[in-house]
Design an enzyme around this catalytic site. Structure first.
Site, mmCIF file in Angstrom:
data_model
loop_
_atom_site.group_PDB
_atom_site.id
_atom_site.type_symbol
_atom_site.label_atom_id
_atom_site.label_comp_id
_atom_site.label_asym_id
_atom_site.label_seq_id
_atom_site.Cartn_x
_atom_site.Cartn_y
_atom_site.Cartn_z
ATOM 1 N N GLU A 140 0.921 -1.585 0.449
ATOM 2 C CA GLU A 140 -0.116 0.223 -0.015
ATOM 3 C C GLU A 140 0.909 1.412 -0.038
ATOM 4 O O GLU A 140 0.809 2.168 0.632
ATOM 5 C CB GLU A 140 -0.722 0.264 1.355
ATOM 6 C CG GLU A 140 -1.800 -1.594 1.412
ATOM 7 C CD GLU A 140 -2.992 -1.825 2.493
ATOM 8 O OE1 GLU A 140 -3.781 -1.500 2.637
ATOM 9 O OE2 GLU A 140 -2.154 -0.648 3.256
ATOM 10 N N CYS A 186 -10.607 0.535 8.057
ATOM 11 C CA CYS A 186 -9.903 2.001 8.229
ATOM 12 C C CYS A 186 -10.489 3.066 7.740
ATOM 13 O O CYS A 186 -10.784 3.765 8.619
ATOM 14 C CB CYS A 186 -8.164 1.300 8.141
ATOM 15 S SG CYS A 186 -7.928 0.818 6.618
#
Length: 651
Positions: free
Chosen positions: A311, A407
């Site tokens: 990521e 998240c």
């Protein structure tokens, strides 16, 4: 305790943002509460509230979920806090109070809070900072506590988290007997700073500085702790990509590397510390990293972190559109950083990036109805490829109800509900206007309260009206500084109908108006919103020879829903005057769409032709079409289909 509650009172009236706040209040906060309690069928269980009950000894069972599951509860509470600033809701506040009470009951006697370790391995606390998010989770709880105190005036949550911060301070620091560690996922640093702001406890500021200063020093802490627990992965996370930005001390870092969310959270904390302490060496490092991200590693939508592996940031100018990662949380973190850079220095470029992030790559992470979400925000989608090609597996052509790693939805909820905190800032005798959105506000400027009413139909129209009224009813001298957006080539400004010279009063992207303000003074700002065709730096390989459409702060895309399939065959004209912008009330909750006459190749006529040939496609294989572009943030609200931001240029 330092009192900041009520210092800035900004009541949102903006048609664009108030609608999004109301969606979060009506849909997202209740939906996420159900998700936290495992009440949504056919989605990954959260177990987050149940984890706190088990940790408090009020329920049986084992911990379930990601190691950072506590943070979902924290971000939900923070969104609730900001929501209560907009709208009083006794039932919601009572529910939040009950969750805060539960967190207090789950807190250990020494102040420690973490349901994963409390339930699963209390004897192993603080043994794996690299991977296990103890500091990250407590940081999010601290941020929620500060927001809740500022919204309600209730101190209980801040007291709980101050006890947690005291425990952390007893464990970490430069003293010989303390651990010299720092978090694998940054967050505690900026949270401690926020806790310091409301408590005025200098130890929290010092601890935030310690975590920043200690990162990346030799001997490397993550390697040391991995050796102590006999973890053979001791070199994995600290490889050449600097996954958690611990490859070098922060003052020596020159490029953004590694996990993009971790990076911008850390950079946000660095900016906080610079703004407070004036640390010049840290300032230079922060500004170097800002320049690298904004000039070499940011998408036009303000997405960052182009690489699915880790990521993460990859290399300069590597910005693929169809396999981009561009996590919603990363753009949100970029907005956090930009806002804090405005505390370091009032430069229009920081406000420009903040605005770009808010209107594009952040809110694209949520359906218009607030019921589904994107984790990844690509700039080009062909659904068939997403289903078949392995390197596209992370890209979804439609938003999802929830995620195992959830998240992004609560992060977006707290960003949207806190949007009123991003509009203004005060510096002694100066009031800065960073963003343009309707609001009715009371601020303290130069020791006196001033009411500022902002009226605008931004981002669809560029007219902004500010009415200035000193609360005393008497004239009050102060400086009003208004950001001139970087996308605006020329603007006009008048005060009480009289033209004000922008050119002689602009500095670093802000127009400074220094005068004695009388009650009812009116400032009119006009920012022409013309269609712009944007070129990428030629070093961005994927976009060479292509253009993107932008109007005001909004980046546009084209979708199959409006233009049919095979969007890669569309070529658009290069004259901005060829584009027509029109507000459509019934389209995507009301947006300005942009249309133009373009050309599109008829692939159907070529289906039986050769795979390769020497000649160009014949003129007979193209046709003239009316192309419609919509705001990027609103794509994928009308079912599955192709989408793209960067378009071929018509020769």
């Amino acid at each position: 305790m330092g009192e900041t509650r009520g210092r800035v009172q900004v009541q949102l009236t903006d048609a664009f943002w108030k609608k999004k706040v109301e969606v979060v209040q009506r849909e997202v906060i209740p939906y996420q509460w159900k998700a936290l309690n495992d009440e949504i069928p056919d989605t990954e269980p959260s177990h987050a509230i149940e984890n706190f009950k088990i940790a408090a000894g009020e329920s049986s069972g084992d911990f379930y979920g990601m190691v950072f599951q506590d943070s979902d509860v924290a971000k939900w509470l923070e969104a609730v806090a900001y929501s209560l600033e907009h709208t009083a809701d006794a039932e919601l506040e009572s529910l939040a109070d009950s969750v805060i009470d539960l967190i207090g009951r789950a807190q250990m006697e020494d102040g420690y809070i973490n349901t994963y370790y409390t339930v699963k391995a209390p004897e192993k606390r603080w043994t794996n900072l690299r991977d296990d998010h103890e500091l990250y989770c407590m940081g999010h709880l601290m941020e929620a506590a500060v927001a809740y105190y500022q919204a309600t005036g209730k101190r209980k949550f801040v007291d709980i988290m101050s006890k947690a911060a005291d425990h952390i301070d007893s464990m970490f620091g430069p003293e010989e007997e303390k651990l010299k560690g720092y978090p694998g996922h940054q967050e505690i640093e900026l949270a401690l700073f926020r806790l310091y702001e409301v408590t005025e406890n200098e130890r929290y500021l010092s601890l935030a500085e310690f975590f920043i200063n200690e990162r990346g020093r030799e001997p490397h802490y993550f390697i040391k702790e991995a050796e102590e627990r006999k973890d053979e992965r001791k070199f994995f996370w600290n490889g050449k990509f600097g996954y958690n930005q611990s490859h070098l001390p922060v003052r020596e870092q020159t490029k953004a590397v590694g996990h993009s969310v971790r990076a911008v959270y850390m950079y946000s904390a660095m900016a906080d510390i610079v703004a407070k302490t004036g640390d010049e060496e840290l300032r230079r490092a922060t500004e170097r990293l800002w320049k690298n991200v904004i000039q070499q590693q940011m998408y036009i939508t303000a997405g960052i972190g182009s690489m699915e592996h880790g990521e993460a940031f990859s290399t300069d100018y590597d910005l693929p559109n169809d396999i981009s990662y561009t996590e919603t949380c990363a753009t949100i973190g970029l907005a956090f950083w930009a806002r804090r850079m405005l505390k370091v220095a009032k430069r229009g470029e920081y406000g420009d990036v903040l605005e770009r992030a808010l209107y594009n790559g952040s809110i694209s992470g949520m359906d218009l109805d607030g019921k589904k979400f994107f984790y990844v925000n690509p700039l080009e989608v062909v659904p068939e490829l997403n289903r078949v090609r392995g390197e596209h597996h992370h890209v979804k052509p439609v938003r999802q109800p929830w995620f195992k790693c959830a998240c992004c939805p609560p992060n977006l909820a707290r960003l949207i509900t806190s949007i009123n905190h991003y509009i203004y800032s005060e510096e002694e005798n100066e009031l800065f206007v960073h963003l343009y959105m309707g609001n009715d506000s009371v601020m303290t400027v130069g020791g006196e309260e001033v009411r500022v009413t902002q009226e605008t139909n931004y981002p669809w129209e560029g007219a902004v009206k500010l009415t200035i009224t000193p609360s005393s009813g008497k004239n009050h001298a102060f400086t009003l500084a208004m950001r001139m957006p970087g996308w605006c080539a020329s603007g006009q400004l008048s005060i009480n109908g009289e033209r004000f010279d922008i050119g002689d009063n602009i500095k670093d992207g802000y127009v400074y108006i220094n005068r004695e303000w009388a009650p009812g003074d009116i400032v009119d700002l006009y920012l022409p919103m013309e269609v712009q065709l944007i070129h990428a730096n030629p070093k961005v390989r994927e976009n060479f020879g292509k253009v993107a459409i932008q109007r005001g702060p909004v980046v546009y895309c084209i979708e199959e829903a409006d233009n049919g399939p095979n969007l890669h065959t569309v070529s658009v004209p290069m004259n901005p005057a060829s584009y027509v912008a029109s507000f459509e009330e019934g389209l995507l909750d009301g947006v300005v769409s942009i249309s133009c006459v373009a050309e599109k190749i008829e692939l159907e006529a070529l289906s039986e032709g050769p795979l390769y040939k020497a000649a160009e496609f014949s003129a007979a294989s193209t046709r003239t079409v009316t192309l419609k572009a919509i705001p990027y943030y609103a794509w994928a609200n009308r079912g599955e289909g192709e989408m793209r931001v960067w378009l071929n240029k018509l020769k």
